[in-house]
Design a protein around this motif. Structure first.
Motif, PDB file in Angstrom:
ATOM      1  N   CYS A  41      -3.427   4.139  -1.337  1.00 17.82           N
ATOM      2  CA  CYS A  41      -4.153   3.412  -2.379  1.00 17.82           C
ATOM      3  C   CYS A  41      -3.637   1.989  -2.452  1.00 17.82           C
ATOM      4  N   THR A  58     -10.934   5.471  -2.916  1.00 18.34           N
ATOM      5  CA  THR A  58     -10.413   4.126  -2.672  1.00 18.34           C
ATOM      6  C   THR A  58     -10.804   3.171  -3.798  1.00 18.34           C
ATOM      7  N   THR A  91       0.826  -1.193   0.000  1.00 19.59           N
ATOM      8  CA  THR A  91       0.000   0.000   0.000  1.00 19.59           C
ATOM      9  C   THR A  91       0.866   1.250   0.000  1.00 19.59           C
ATOM     10  N   CYS A 106     -14.270   7.141  -0.023  1.00 24.41           N
ATOM     11  CA  CYS A 106     -14.575   5.798  -0.513  1.00 24.41           C
ATOM     12  C   CYS A 106     -14.485   5.757  -2.040  1.00 24.41           C
TER      13      CYS A 106
END
Lengths: 324, 203
Positions: free
Chosen positions: A237, A214, A80, A211
């Motif tokens: 991300c 994401t 990540t 959201c």
């Protein structure tokens, strides 16, 4: 006095214990929290395993990188990471996915109302979708499919294999998750990292801009800026699972404008069942609005995987849960 | 009141505490699932709350444990096709959560919080003196029973509550507690003996 008296006494002892007025609302909230925690734990565990596998593949042969991770931005795989500023993202020309011509015909399918959990504490009351609904589907697939919606039939139904179980979660912020999965099986998590378990999962992010980010960031690295966030924001991300291929059916990773509409198709070569999916992404920032995104994943064993084409096509055709 | 005389030795008869069975399911999925959730809550929540209250002795903790149990069951409800199994799953979850809760606290050191409802029902009712003797007698009996329950070991208390309050059979009690029927018989017998002794002392 006898056993009946003991029984009566126990009932008398507890007789003035009544549920709290907000008990049902609290139960619903805890149910959602529990599910999210569960999904988060599973997702994290799989991400750790995937990272270990990637490391195992990469470290011994650093000079010959054969890790087959493809994404639209051409970014290498890795743990990540913080998405770089939009201007630093290498541009990739959009790829137009060729969809083979398949004979379709209008079909009427049953609409199943699924068990639903409402984070806002109350179910939407307006009934929109009836017990059946028409759709244009490839010939021969109608008998294999059903529509699935929430308990009050207010959410645009999604297609799924007929006779499967389903559940719907509607968050307090309007985010929606419709899951269709084999009866007796586990609900799909929707996380790409956990793909491979048969199921259909459609999620929309609505008002939650973080959201939206994401959902779209693995495909649209410049989404952070598009959604109006500073590039200094600490959003991270998650990378796409190894081997994922993605194509922009419409739009491009870096396209920007008053209204950007992207349709991104992707495939994850998971076992035992491969996953195909779509991301719909609208960016209304230029018009003073907010972005919205929906994602559907379809994971079916190879013999039935052709159904995913019809399922995902319907998802696109209905512009599922998008603002426009 | 002669509380010691209230305990018999025979097995309690089965009470119809189970919810309505046979939820409508069509098209292989759950068109009435939301109804089932609402119905499970309506049918079971109060009973489960009172059960956990008798197990824990605390109104607040009973509410928390019951809500936790419902959240757990609602998360899995799609896999449970009939209401009877949902109720059984719910009972097991509630009992297990109550057990875990008891492990985390020292129940006997918080006696002032225990069975508050029963104690408040008698203490707060200043008018009780003006009421018929039966009212006061009931309140005193409740206090005595609460005290007697407090002194039972956890498993014996579960056994008494599940059999006499929830109305479960021996087999259902065993399944809920996660023990054998033989263990239930043992816990049941010992619990009744202990209650008989305690209530005799208190009376």
């Amino acid at each position: 006095m006898n056993e009946d008296d003991l029984r009566r006494s126990l009932h008398s002892l507890a007789s003035d214990v009544e549920p709290a007025p907000d008990a049902l609302v609290t139960v619903r909230r805890k149910t959602i929290q529990k599910r999210r925690l569960h999904q988060g734990v599973i997702g994290s565990a799989i991400a750790v395993v995937a990272a270990i596998v990637v490391l195992a593949l990469v470290v011994p042969g650093a000079s010959s990188r054969h890790v087959n991770v493809v994404n639209p931005a051409g970014r290498p795989p890795g743990p990540t990471s913080t998405v770089p500023a939009a201007t630093s993202v290498p541009r990739t020309e959009p790829t137009v996915t060729t969809v083979p011509a398949v004979a379709t015909a209008p079909q009427t399918l049953p609409v199943v109302a699924c068990m639903s959990v409402y984070g806002a504490g109350s179910a939407p009351s307006a009934v929109t979708f009836g017990p059946t609904m028409a759709a244009s589907l490839p010939v021969g697939t109608a008998a294999l499919l059903s529509f699935y919606t929430n308990s009050t039939r207010t959410i645009t139904p999604i297609l799924g294999p007929r006779g499967w179980a389903c559940q719907v979660t509607i968050g307090g912020d309007g985010s929606t998750d419709v899951q269709v999965f084999p009866a007796g099986g586990a609900a799909p998590s929707g996380s790409l990292g956990t793909a491979g378990t048969p199921g259909i999962d459609a999620m929309s992010d609505s008002a939650c801009q973080g959201c939206v980010y994401t959902t779209v960031c693995p495909f649209v690295p410049s989404a952070l800026g598009q959604l109006g966030y500073s590039t200094q924001t600490g959003f991270s991300c998650s990378p796409l699972p190894a081997g994922t291929t993605a194509d922009f059916v419409k739009g491009s990773p870096t396209a920007a404008g008053p209204t950007v509409k992207d349709i991104i198709a992707f495939d994850v070569p998971t076992t035992p069942a491969p996953t195909s999916g779509l991301v719909l992404y609208d960016n209304h920032i230029g018009q003073g609005g907010s972005g919205s995104a929906s994602q559907e994943t379809c994971t079916l064993p190879s013999p039935q995987h052709a159904l995913c084409t019809a399922i995902l096509a319907n998802f696109t055709a209905t512009n599922w849960m998008m603002n426009s | 009141m002669g509380m010691e005389a209230m305990i018999g030795s025979g097995a309690p008869p089965k009470e119809p505490a189970s919810p309505r069975a046979g939820a409508a399911v069509s098209d292989g999925a759950y068109p009435t699932a939301q109804d089932r959730v609402e119905r499970l809550f309506e049918d079971q929540y109060r009973q489960m709350l009172r059960t956990t209250y008798l197990l824990l002795g605390s109104r607040e903790e009973a509410e928390e444990v019951t809500q936790e149990a419902f959240a757990k069951v609602l998360g899995s409800l799609f896999r449970i096709r009939d209401d009877e199994r949902s109720a059984a799953y719910l009972r097991s979850a509630a009992v297990n959560l109550a057990r875990a809760r008891l492990r985390r606290r020292s129940i006997w050191s918080r006696k002032e919080a225990l069975y508050g409802a029963g104690i408040r029902a008698s203490d707060d009712e200043h008018a009780a003196a003006a009421q018929p003797d039966r009212h006061v007698e009931t309140a005193m009996a409740n206090r005595a029973l609460a005290a007697a329950l407090r002194q039972l070991p956890q498993r014996q208390r579960e056994c008494v509550v599940l059999r006499y309050f929830t109305g479960l059979s021996e087999a259902e009690t065993a399944a809920t507690m996660g023990v054998s029927k033989g263990s239930v018989k043992t816990h049941h017998s010992r619990a009744l003996d202990a209650l008989r002794l305690t209530l005799k002392d208190l009376s």
